[in-house]
Each structure stands twice: as structure tokens, then as C-alpha cells.
Scaffold this active site. Sequence first.
Site, PDB file in Angstrom:
ATOM      1  N   ASP A 437     -72.769 -16.073  65.787  1.00  0.00           N
ATOM      2  CA  ASP A 437     -73.164 -17.367  65.239  1.00  0.00           C
ATOM      3  C   ASP A 437     -73.044 -18.436  66.329  1.00  0.00           C
ATOM      4  OD1 ASP A 437     -73.933 -19.173  63.301  1.00  0.00           O
ATOM      5  OD2 ASP A 437     -71.971 -19.298  62.345  1.00  0.00           O
ATOM      6  N   GLU A 440     -76.913 -21.151  69.777  1.00  0.00           N
ATOM      7  CA  GLU A 440     -78.121 -21.872  70.195  1.00  0.00           C
ATOM      8  C   GLU A 440     -78.053 -22.408  71.643  1.00  0.00           C
ATOM      9  OE1 GLU A 440     -77.834 -21.198  66.199  1.00  0.00           O
ATOM     10  OE2 GLU A 440     -76.487 -22.578  67.241  1.00  0.00           O
ATOM     11  N   ASP A 534     -77.867 -21.925  57.734  1.00  0.00           N
ATOM     12  CA  ASP A 534     -77.113 -22.725  56.766  1.00  0.00           C
ATOM     13  C   ASP A 534     -78.061 -23.423  55.794  1.00  0.00           C
ATOM     14  OD1 ASP A 534     -74.930 -21.900  58.168  1.00  0.00           O
ATOM     15  OD2 ASP A 534     -74.565 -23.809  59.164  1.00  0.00           O
TER      16      ASP A 534
END
Length: 877
Positions: A437, A440, A534
Site C-alpha cells: 500500500d 504511489e 479507499d
Amino acid sequence: MATVGVLLLCLCLCLFAPRLCSSKEEGPLAARTVLAVAVTMEGALRAEAATGGRSSTGDVQRLAVYASLETDSRLRVRITDADHPRWEVPQDIIPRPAPGDVLHDAPPASSAPLQGRVLSPAGSDLVLTVHASPFRFTVSRRSTGDTLFDTAPGLVFRDKYLEVTSALPAGRASLYGLGEHTKSSFRLRHNDSFTLWNADIGASYVDVNLYGSHPFYMDVRAPGTAHGVLLLSSNGMDVLYGGSYVTYKVIGGVLDFYFFAGPNPLAVVDQYTQLIARPAPMPYWSFGFHQCRYGYLNVSDLERVVARYAKARIPLEVMWTDIDYMDGFKDFTLDRVNFTAAELRPFVDRLHRNAQKYVLILDPGIRVDPIDATYGTFVRGMQQDIFLKRNGTNFVGNVWPGDVYFPDFMHPAAAEFWAREISLFRRTIPVDGLWIDMNEISNFYNPEPMNALDDPPYRINNDGTGRPINNKTVRPLAVHYGGVTEYEEHNLFGLLEARATGRGVLRDTGRRPFVLSRSTFVGSGRYTAYWTGDNAATWGDLRYSINTMLSFGLFGMPMIGADICGFNGNTTEELCGRWIQLGAFYPFSRDHSAIFTVRRELYLWPSVAASGRKALGLRYQLLPYFYTLMYEAHMTGAPIARPLFFSYPHDVATYGVDRQFLLGRGVLVSPVLEPGPTTVDAYFPAGRWYRLYDYSLAVATRTGKHVRLPAPADTVNVHLTGGTILPLQQSALTTSRARRTAFHLLVALAEDGTASGYLFLDDGDSPEYGRRSDWSMVRFNYKIPNNKGAIKVKSEVVHNSYAQSRTLVISKVVLMGHRSPAAPKKLTVHVNSAEVEASSSAGTRYQNAGGLGGVAHIGGLSLVVGEEFELKVAMSY
């Protein structure tokens, strides 16, 4: 007229996206002329295009153009600086044919412009035409003459700004892709912009750039042809789609276009994934139901969740834990109070004894803690010097544990470092998969005073507001191994981490890895599954999840799902009930929620538990079908969840359908997506459609038809198309137990009395998937001339090493849609010419549905999956 067309394109760009016309980098478009053209021995085309003189806008003076038909269905056109090397996606990240050498010693331009040159090898449906003055290129389809891509004169090529526009046929083009964004429509809307810059932005925000970058689109044109276009670039960009044109505005790199001929949607994704890599095979267990929450309190909390799922008789395959398990949110550590090894290891061992699995989360940031020599991951990372740099020292970011360093996965030693940390951690907790997770990369530090890389001459529409590209991420001036800046590499990080994670798990376990990544790029499907990030517990997010799922199928990432019941915000009983009805048919099916929100395990509401048992019960019956579709995806790139136009490209009505989807070519899912209704409006393309819950014929249409279906609170509409043979097994609480049950074959007849299907089998987690491993492939066929006479179902064993050594049997065959004037008095059943018992006590019966076709249930069978058979059913009246 050509000049008028270009002026109209520019006018449209400014009217519909004024922000895109205000950049300080934009200016007069540079007119270029082709100075030299050559055709190589390999049949590639090389050209040089140059401006007429010195440009006041910083345009690169000489461009090298390379074009090659790499396969009969794939054309590459690459444009770069003829005099200076530029950043492009490295070959080792996405292996692909290397372009030919550029022209460095081209002859001077003649007074008469060169004529356009054509690249049109025999055997290909793609034709490239390079126009000399002004320079532009056109890609067309040989068989129809249709223009697929037609660049306007005035291509812009500067150091930090590249722009090119292609005309599209207004009213005929339907574009899909250009992700990742949460969109209210799967088909791209006219006069919309799409920003590609990986960002930690919640998926509940619509029309902004999200976690991944996929500069690929599919264009489906009436009457049913399709092609694909990829701009292979990791640089940030805006793409503007105006209906009659598409414009790329890229902040670096090169223009490296690939065109895929199709001519149908399945062929396009086959050709696309042949280039970028086929999707990774997923382990069989990953198709079970998963449960997660950010905010589980301790190991006892996990144990209660598992026990309550079992008590409620709701399938549960995999238990997950978010960052709660870590010691101070540090990777590869355990909380010293709530998730100690002494408690967590026995819990995981109990899961494994019950044939269940356990998955944990990892974030890329490694806590900076030089005074704590006990944090081994940090110490070893420092010793190996594998962290991202700035000004010669490690770049400092900030996420959940505080100050962190980020592994630089472009460093040749970083993957080995990561794999060793995985192996060391698995000695303590033998996790079955890993969830990566925040990659990015997410960074909580506010931007420092900006430099030229933080705020390039053209500002892409980051976060929907034009925020600087350093917002909530690593600064673009950070430096990767080899001197590559984060400005160039940014969108690749999630892909590289997924590659390192998958290889680390494979090396440590020897089994097929399961990795789930939030950040993705072109080719990520080779290593990882994906979830939509999310999202929120809203009906809108429920609807949008279908669009994202279908888009990622185009991107070569078939193992995808959304957080069931919604991640952020408080869900409701009705929303959660409808969401599990949809989520049970996501390829990746997981319930997940945020900390400080109401819990949403399926057993908490009686109505949701009932919906979960029913929908997941059907999913577990369909596991052989899901797994067979995974094999198809791995071999051809075909999505598991597909838009209707994949199977019905000539039906223009399917182009806008995004509230339904197909699993493979045969199973149609039509969920309820709003609060309140007990009906759902569904579109059925031409053919026969059978209810999968009771096998009755629901719809028969020759032209396509909208139908309002009953949809009570505990039911989702799932239909099987005629012409399909569907292998099923029985539902169970785990995939392991379901795999031990006998098979049933559902034979759904098409109007012409035919049906076919196939089944792929292996051990479920061998790395050598469908190649050198132990596997089986069985094809099933059915045909009855004019729906009269004896019924025959045949199997053909294509490959048999797996089924041959195991006792796998088909105990029942259900024939759906048999036309009969009345219920037969007797069914006579032969298997390989030998008559077998066909009594009601053996489960054989005939259900007469009148004019809609009967259903014959042939039970009491023991058809060996690994042996070819012919089942013949005669009906006496």
C-alpha cells in the site's frame, strides 16, 4: 479544409479545457518537415523531421521517427530527440523490441518536399502513412479504410512538454481506458480530461487522478471493430478527449505509440498484453472470500471474526490485517502487546489447519531510527545503501511511522534486500500473501519551496486542481539509482515494488505468489492483483466500482475488486447487502473498512448474512469457472469481468452498458445499485438467457432487449447465456473443501441447439501455471440437430496430467432450454454406449417449462473428468 480542421481542434481545446491552454509552456505550434526517410532491411521506417529554423519556444530542432510493424497486429511509432538521449521506460521493466538506430547523418532538406511514405507490410491490417510537409502521421485499417489515428500538424516536442493531437471520427468512436480515475461512466465522456500521475487520493473522489497510470485506450467503433492505442510513457500527462479528437500533453520523455489492430475487443487485449506481459496467474485460494479491517484490536479480535463467520455459515477464505499489527507502524515488525508472535503465530497455524489463509500489509517507507539498532530492516537497508537519494543523502519522507526512507527499487540490490526481509519475517509469521500500500509513493510531508521539477513549465491537472506534482508524494528532484529523477520514474514505483514483492514471495515459498498493490502502471498485472483503493460507503461508489473493474480488465489486470460495503464512512445494512451481492462476483472479493467506522463483517446483520450466504454460495459453486477464466487471462489477457461489448461488439446498445458485466463470455451479472428498488433494469443482448439460480429460461431475444427483473433484497440477478457449458462444484466454507466436491455440468442451449465450454485444473498454486506443471484441460461440447433426437454431451481431454491422477468426477449434468412438447415419460441415459440408471432416486428428472424450454437433470453419474466420455440422453414420450 485541413487548416480549418486544425483550427477547430485548437478552439475546442480552449473552450472545453481553458486550463489546458494557459500553460506557460504552450505557444506557437512548430511546423516540421520530413528531411529524410529510409526503410531498413527489417522493413522498419526511419525518418527525420525538423523545424524550419531556430525556435523561440524551446522546440527540439531535429526529431528522429522510427516506425515498425512488430507483429502483424502491432505497429510502433516512436518519436524522440535525434541529437540527445531522453528518458523512456527501461527495457528491463517492460521488455520489448528495441527501436532501430536514429538518423544522425541525414541529408539536408531539398527544395521540394519529400512525398509521404507508407509502411504497409502484407498480412497486416495496419497501414502507416508519414506525411512530409508539414510532418504528421496517419494509422489506418487496410480492410475498411478507416482512419484509426491521424495526428494534426504542429506536434510540440520540448524538453519538459510534448503535445500531439489525433482526430477521431465524431459519432463513431467509443473510447475506454486512460486510467486510473473513478468515473461515473465506463465509456469516456466527451470534453473530459484525464490526468495520469500516481497519487494518494481517495477513490471516493470522482474525476481526479488516482493510484495508477495506464495511458492506454480501446476504441470500439460501429459496426463492431475495435483497436487499441498505448502511449508508453511513465511521465506525468494530461489526455484530453473531445469526442472528435484526443490530445496528449506530456511533461517529459518520448512519444512512443503502439497501435493494436484488433479487430475485436478480445483480440485487442490479447495483442496489448502480448506486449506489456500477460497477467499473473493467481492461486486458487485467492478466489475465495477475504475479510479485512483497519482497526482490528488484537489477535483475539481476529479469532472472534473467524469464529463468527464459521458460526454464520458464511464462506471465509482469507483473514487480513492492516497496519494495526505493526510495532509503531514499522514494516516487518509485530506490535509488542496486541499482535505478539506468541499469539499471532498459533492463530495463523490454526487458519492453515482449517485450509484458510492470512495476508498482511506492507508500506514502502522504512522508519528512520538510527539510535535503535534493533530495527533490523532499517539497519540492513542502510548497510546495503538501497534507499532513494537527494543531494547524495537518503531522501527523508514521512508516513505512518514518522520519518522514513524509501527503498529505491531501481537499485539492483533493492529487490534482494526486500526479498530477504520478506523471508526473515515469514520465519516468524508464515503469511500467505502480501498487500503493498501507499506506493504511489505517498508522503505526508508538505512540499518544500519548489524548483523547476516540482513545477514544470506545463502543470498537469494533478488532484483535479492543478496542484504541484510534489503534492503528498516524493519530490520530483529525488534521485534513483543511475541518476534517474523521481520526475521521470514516479509512476513506475508501484510496479517495481510489486515485482520485487512477488519474486520475494515466490523465492521464499516456492508457490504461486499473491500480491495486492494499490499503485500500478502498464504491465503491473504481470505481478499483482489490484483493488480500487479507499472508496466510500456510498451508493455512488458501489456503482463506480463496476467502471473501475472493467477498465482494469482492459489494462491487463483481471484480478480486481473494490472494498465491499465501502472503506470510508459508515455503511448501512441495505448498502452492505447489495454490495456483497455485487462483490461476490468481483474477481477479487474482499470486505474492508476504515478505522473509526462502523464494523461491517457480513454476519453483523441477519439480512446481509443471508445475502452473503446466497451470493457467496453461488460464487463458490462458480470457482472452477473463475479459475478457468484466470487461465484464459494468463494465456491471452482476456479479462475475467468483461463489458458486454466484448462478446457483442456488433450490438451498439452494449457500448454504454456499465451497470452490468459479464464473467467470461457466459455469465451476466445485473446488480441493484440504488437504495430502495426491488427490481432492476437489465439489457440482454441477442440470444437465450437462463437464470443461474433455478436454470429456467428468462429471456429469449433475437435483437437485444431491455427487461425489468425482480430483485428482492436477498437476491442478485445472474444469468447464463445460451451456448455455454458451465462446470460447477458445490459450495463450502473454504475453497479447499469446495474443490473436493463432485462437479456438475450446466448445459445451456443456444437457439441452434449447441453449447460448449472448458475446464482448467491444476493444484491451485504451482508457479508453472499451465505449462510444465501438473495440469489438465477438458473441453465440453453439446449438439442436438434441430433440438430433436437424442441429446449428446461429449468431453475432450486436451491435457490430462492433473485429472488423471486424481478421482475427479461429474455427478450431474443439467440440460437447460430443451424444447419439448411435453414432459417426457422416461429418460434413458447412456455413457460411452453403456446404459446407466436414470431414476428419480438417482437425481434424474425433467422440469417442464412450457414454451420456454425444459430442464433435464441427469443425476447419479460418475463421469471421470480425466477420461473422455459421451453422454447420450434419449427422451420417451
